[in-house]
Design an enzyme around this catalytic site. Structure first.
Site, short mmCIF file in Angstrom:
data_model
loop_
_atom_site.label_atom_id
_atom_site.label_comp_id
_atom_site.label_asym_id
_atom_site.label_seq_id
_atom_site.Cartn_x
_atom_site.Cartn_y
_atom_site.Cartn_z
CB SER A 29 41.43 17.51 75.83
OG SER A 29 42.13 17.72 74.62
CE LYS A 54 31.81 35.52 90.11
NZ LYS A 54 32.49 36.16 91.25
CB SER A 78 29.07 44.84 85.03
OG SER A 78 30.42 44.41 85.14
N GLY A 187 36.84 34.42 95.87
CA GLY A 187 35.80 33.59 96.44
C GLY A 187 35.88 32.14 95.98
#
Length: 326
Positions: A29, A54, A78, A187
């Site tokens: 951009s 993920k 969740s 991670g």
């Protein structure tokens, strides 16, 4: 430190998952470049399967299971990891059980069920999540089944999978002199740090973190892992966890700095990317953008010219956009 993953582990992961994941694009951009005074290269993991990075770690972990033993993958989440592991299990014809808090949004529960996983509800606390996950694994054992726990970030197979983000970035933009990565459990940050530093020891790996969830900042500054004492209040829901014990050695070894951003800076960065780049990113991804936009980054790293920014995901509840009340 001797037991840490190395670059070959990430390269093997890249080969293992190549037929399953999207090789997400790098976007730029001119507007944001002008604001920062540097060339920014945005790694669009919002375009990854399930809408977040993920999936890389999840499919890498599931792909290494002994399928003849009929494993059942189990996790508690969740958010994006729940969907990522559910899809990975479906693609590998493996049963998946996802422990989700009863307060999890209906849309996320529906996505997990849509991928064919089973949901076991728990209370919205870390203790309840862990206890329910352990109970499910014990139940499976009594049935003669192997319950395989795959953590959202505290699993070497997952960290190696997340490291493929940096592998692609440095293949596509060889002149990168730095990468900014949002940090929660560590991670993604650990995998990116390991990979980037192995390919280019001079590259700067910078974590971006909400000031309301500054455990990584405190840990890096002190040299000792300092987990959060209570759940933080931040719009970046994917970053409401502390850097974990498995990821911490990678963070300690490979991360050069941590930049903290306010809740308003996160909202402003998210809105800016939506409006100017036409990219749907979630608040956790906006944390990395916000860090790049800070005066601290511009002043402290004036010598850096080619900055990679990991847009970690784009899963947003459109009924609760953060600027609706601005």
């Amino acid at each position: 430190m001797s037991d840490l993953l190395n670059l070959s582990d990430v390269q093997l992961a890249a080969e293992r998952i190549s037929s399953y994941v999207h090789r997400t694009p790098i976007m730029t951009s001119s507007t944001l470049d002008e604001q920062v005074g540097k060339h920014l290269y945005f790694k669009c993991e919002n375009f990854q399967k399930v809408g977040a990075f993920k999936f890389r770690g999840a499919i890498n972990a599931v792909s290494q299971l002994d399928l003849e033993s009929r494993p059942v993958v189990v996790t508690h989440s969740s958010g994006n990891h729940a969907q990522a592991l559910s899809l990975a299990a479906k693609l590998k014809c493996v049963q998946a059980i996802i422990v989700m808090p009863r307060t999890a949004p209906h849309c996320k529960r529906a996505a997990v069920l849509g991928y064919g996983a089973s949901i076991v509800s728990c209370e919205p606390t870390e203790q309840s999540r862990e206890a329910t996950k352990d109970a499910e694994i014990a139940r499976l054992r009594t049935c003669g089944r192997n319950g395989e726990y795959i953590s959202t970030s505290q699993d070497a197979r997952v960290i190696a999978g997340q490291g493929t983000v940096a592998l692609e970035m440095l293949e596509d933009v060889k002149q990168l002199d730095s990468i900014i990565v949002p940090v929660g459990g560590g991670g993604l940050l650990g995998g990116v740090g390991l990979t980037a530093k192995s390919l280019n020891p001079q590259i700067k790996v910078i974590a971006a973190e909400p000031v309301n969830a500054a455990d990584c900042y405190n840990s890096v500054k002190s040299g000792q892992r300092q987990p959060l004492l209570e759940p933080p209040q931040t719009i970046a829901d994917g970053l409401r966890v502390s850097v974990g014990v498995v990821a911490w050695p990678y963070v300690k070894k490979y991360v050069d700095d941590v930049i903290l951003v306010s809740e308003q800076e996160i909202k402003d960065a998210m809105k800016l990317v939506w409006e100017r780049m036409k990219l749907v990113i979630e608040p956790s991804a906006a944390v990395a953008v916000a860090a790049a936009l800070t005066q601290q980054f511009r002043d402290q790293y004036s010598d850096l010219k080619h900055v990679g920014v990991v847009l970690s995901g784009g899963n947003v509840d459109l009924s609760k956009l953060p600027w609706a009340d601005m």
